[in-house]
Design an enzyme around this catalytic site. Sequence first.
Site, PDB file in Angstrom:
ATOM      1  N   ARG A 195       4.602  -9.507 -11.594  1.00 15.64           N
ATOM      2  CA  ARG A 195       3.980  -8.954 -12.810  1.00 15.64           C
ATOM      3  C   ARG A 195       4.965  -8.958 -13.975  1.00 15.64           C
ATOM      4  O   ARG A 195       4.588  -9.259 -15.125  1.00 15.64           O
ATOM      5  CB  ARG A 195       3.499  -7.525 -12.524  1.00 15.64           C
ATOM      6  CG  ARG A 195       2.761  -6.851 -13.679  1.00 15.64           C
ATOM      7  CD  ARG A 195       2.177  -5.532 -13.210  1.00 15.64           C
ATOM      8  NE  ARG A 195       1.360  -4.885 -14.234  1.00 15.64           N
ATOM      9  CZ  ARG A 195       1.762  -3.874 -15.003  1.00 15.64           C
ATOM     10  NH1 ARG A 195       2.999  -3.389 -14.862  1.00 15.64           N
ATOM     11  NH2 ARG A 195       0.956  -3.347 -15.898  1.00 15.64           N
ATOM     12  N   HIS A 242       4.281 -10.730 -17.487  1.00 13.14           N
ATOM     13  CA  HIS A 242       4.297  -9.965 -18.736  1.00 13.14           C
ATOM     14  C   HIS A 242       5.368 -10.479 -19.692  1.00 13.14           C
ATOM     15  O   HIS A 242       5.214 -10.374 -20.910  1.00 13.14           O
ATOM     16  CB  HIS A 242       4.524  -8.479 -18.448  1.00 13.14           C
ATOM     17  CG  HIS A 242       3.266  -7.782 -18.017  1.00 13.14           C
ATOM     18  ND1 HIS A 242       3.022  -6.452 -18.273  1.00 13.14           N
ATOM     19  CD2 HIS A 242       2.191  -8.230 -17.339  1.00 13.14           C
ATOM     20  CE1 HIS A 242       1.837  -6.115 -17.779  1.00 13.14           C
ATOM     21  NE2 HIS A 242       1.322  -7.180 -17.191  1.00 13.14           N
ATOM     22  N   ASN A 263       2.939  -1.764 -20.064  1.00 15.79           N
ATOM     23  CA  ASN A 263       4.160  -1.651 -19.263  1.00 15.79           C
ATOM     24  C   ASN A 263       4.615  -0.220 -19.010  1.00 15.79           C
ATOM     25  O   ASN A 263       5.330   0.045 -18.041  1.00 15.79           O
ATOM     26  CB  ASN A 263       5.306  -2.400 -19.961  1.00 15.79           C
ATOM     27  CG  ASN A 263       5.062  -3.891 -20.050  1.00 15.79           C
ATOM     28  OD1 ASN A 263       4.459  -4.487 -19.159  1.00 15.79           O
ATOM     29  ND2 ASN A 263       5.519  -4.507 -21.141  1.00 15.79           N
ATOM     30  N   HIS A 284      -3.306 -10.533  -7.786  1.00 15.35           N
ATOM     31  CA  HIS A 284      -3.736  -9.190  -7.403  1.00 15.35           C
ATOM     32  C   HIS A 284      -3.990  -9.074  -5.904  1.00 15.35           C
ATOM     33  O   HIS A 284      -4.483  -8.053  -5.439  1.00 15.35           O
ATOM     34  CB  HIS A 284      -4.995  -8.792  -8.174  1.00 15.35           C
ATOM     35  CG  HIS A 284      -4.756  -8.557  -9.630  1.00 15.35           C
ATOM     36  ND1 HIS A 284      -5.765  -8.357 -10.548  1.00 15.35           N
ATOM     37  CD2 HIS A 284      -3.601  -8.496 -10.343  1.00 15.35           C
ATOM     38  CE1 HIS A 284      -5.249  -8.181 -11.757  1.00 15.35           C
ATOM     39  NE2 HIS A 284      -3.938  -8.262 -11.657  1.00 15.35           N
TER      40      HIS A 284
END
Length: 340
Positions: free
Chosen positions: A76, A80, A108, A207
């Site tokens: 992740r 990001h 975040n 996910h």
Amino acid sequence: MDQLNLLCIIFILFGHGLIHARPEDFRYGGGYDKPADGPLSFDFYDKSCPYLGRIVGWGVWAAFKNDTRIAASLLRLHFHDCFVDGCEGSVLLDDTKDFKGEKNAFPNRNSARGFELIDSIKADVENSCPSVVSCVDILAIAAREAVVLSGGPFWPVALGRLDGLTASEKSANEQLPSPFEPLVNITAKFVAKGLDAKDVVVLSGAHTIGFAQCLTFKRRLFNFKGSGKADPSLDTPFLSNLQTSCPNSDASNSKLVPLDAQTITRFDNSYYKNIVYNSGLLESDTALITDPKTAAMVKVYSADPYLFAKDFAASMMKLGKIGVLTGQAGQVRKKCGLLN
């Protein structure tokens, strides 16, 4: 069979313990020692920091054996980073007097993890190869290692990125996809980065590991779109379990629930099976089955784990090329949270 297919099969087998080898045995070579498309290359540090892959791999493995959740956190963090103004390590920067960084942006804040691990790996790399390897390249390799350790596919990581010189909380808030957004908005954000609808479906497959805070999906459980009722698309037993795990009070907002309750720590295609059976956790997950084009892909990946692994590796290679800095456009930070 092309090289990417072969590597994906090898690392799926490796991840399931069906063959025994070290990931670094396959990391470079096999056709990937040639320059990559664009300014990056697969052999960028072969001479200047030949043990880079092993240092990063060891650091991730050491953390993973004590905390399997770190795999999803690193993946992740890489996503990001790349999605906000390109893969340039801006997500790693602390705030300064000149800018408010991305760590406290809404997507975040109190959820992004792995900063300390990247800092630790960077320190080890600096001991071996001072001022040579960028933090953003370390993060890119670490994300790949995390997926492999979770049983997912391998992909060769093109290297040579420089660390950026600034970060922007505003950019993170605006550019990162939200689980509350409609699919058309999420897809538009992907397209703006040079990705496409297929990448939306494929990268959402990340996910399959990790957790989400109740806050990110609770409105589906009790007051979906202001109806005062639960999301009618959710599987009834799944909904009941979620309502038990995430009671309708603010006290449960930060509680963690697995994104894929079937195989919590295993990187596989169960995520897509969950969506097909109306058990996708986030609104953005369920949205994939509401559009005919993305729904068709979800169904294919739910039935074909090897195709998902291959396509995930390909999409991650695309992600890692977004907005990279080379030449004089950035720097190699000595510490990942600070500019030199």
